[in-house]
Design an enzyme around this catalytic site. Structure first.
Site, mmCIF file in Angstrom:
data_model
loop_
_atom_site.group_PDB
_atom_site.id
_atom_site.type_symbol
_atom_site.label_atom_id
_atom_site.label_comp_id
_atom_site.label_asym_id
_atom_site.label_seq_id
_atom_site.Cartn_x
_atom_site.Cartn_y
_atom_site.Cartn_z
ATOM 1 C CG ASP A 21 -2.039 0.984 1.138
ATOM 2 O OD1 ASP A 21 -2.323 1.468 0.021
ATOM 3 O OD2 ASP A 21 -2.641 1.288 2.179
ATOM 4 C CG ASN A 69 -7.510 -2.110 -6.236
ATOM 5 O OD1 ASN A 69 -6.501 -2.787 -6.047
ATOM 6 N ND2 ASN A 69 -7.870 -1.144 -5.392
#
EC number: 2.5.1.-
Length: 251
Positions: A21, A69
């Protein structure tokens, strides 16, 4: 393989999973387009995979692209899929050379056809590699994985392949996308967020977690080794007490 004792390591996790991340925030901090963060993130992924193989980790799972996503802007999704395709095309020979087997988990049918085709080609070409497994979680969601497993299991019960009273944790695990893999011992999350983000929900039940504020493009081999040193300081009891493990060690 590097001497893990020389690195200050004496107890390695069998399976390390990483939530990579911070690519976007890394780019924003440097006033660069988001794509620059993703490109740098791929470099870190290569580096961590290589050092994992060098020190003897057997399985590494990288949270590459989550099911959620797909909600991102189409332009960014297209760029990410192209980067994934480029990585696979450019890296598969190196994976074979390092004896690293590539596998992937997730709802892979959602991938663009050209990306899916290259992925399957690399999976096939590395199928006989044995030193380490690189598992890419692509179009992956833990809830989606569990629902998929339940649906397949229900169908098998209907067809008489298994009885409902035979279902237990071991049986259920065989219907997950991670079938055949050990559960992760150690889950690393970069960028300082304290959440799983729908990652390996079933498999992470007894995993040790390591949260670092370092953004993924800055998470290099040195930070990785420090994370592993933290792991070896943990005592994993799996519901038991310390004395039980000490007694086991004495036998």
């Amino acid at each position: 393989m590097k001497n893990i004792r020389t690195l200050g390591l004496y107890k390695l996790p069998l399976h390390v999973a990483i939530i990579m991340d911070g690519n976007g925030r890394w780019a924003k901090k440097k006033e660069l387009p988001r794509i620059a963060g993703h490109r740098e993130g791929i470099k870190r992924a290569k580096e961590i995979v290589e050092v994992s193989r060098e020190i003897g980790i057997k399985v590494i799972t990288l949270y590459t692209f989550s099911y959620e996503n797909w909600q991102r802007p189409q332009e960014e999704i297209a760029v990410l899929m192209q980067l994934l395709k480029n990585y696979l095309e450019g890296e598969w020979e190196n994976l074979v050379k390092q004896d690293i087997r590539l596998i992937a988990i997730g709802d892979l049918k959602l991938l663009p056809p050209d990306t899916y085709e290259v992925l399957q080609k690399v999976i096939k070409n590395t199928a006989k590699c044995q030193t380490m497994i690189l598992n890419l979680a692509i179009s992956y969601g833990g809830r989606q994985e569990i629902i998929h497993a339940v649906k397949v299991l229900i169908e098998n019960v209907k067809q008489g392949n298994i009885k409902s009273d035979e279902i237990n944790e071991v049986i259920f695990s065989q219907y997950l996308w991670t079938k055949g893999l050990p559960d992760p011992d150690f889950i690393i999350r970069t960028s300082g967020e304290f959440r799983l983000s729908n990652f390996l929900l079933w498999q992470s039940a007894y995993a040790e977690f390591y949260i670092t504020p370092i953004l993924w493009p800055d998470f290099n081999r040195f930070q990785f080794i420090e994370a592993l040193k933290e792991y070896q300081r943990r005592e994993r009891r799996f519901g038991k007490i310390s004395e039980q493990f000490r007694e086991k060690d004495r036998k």
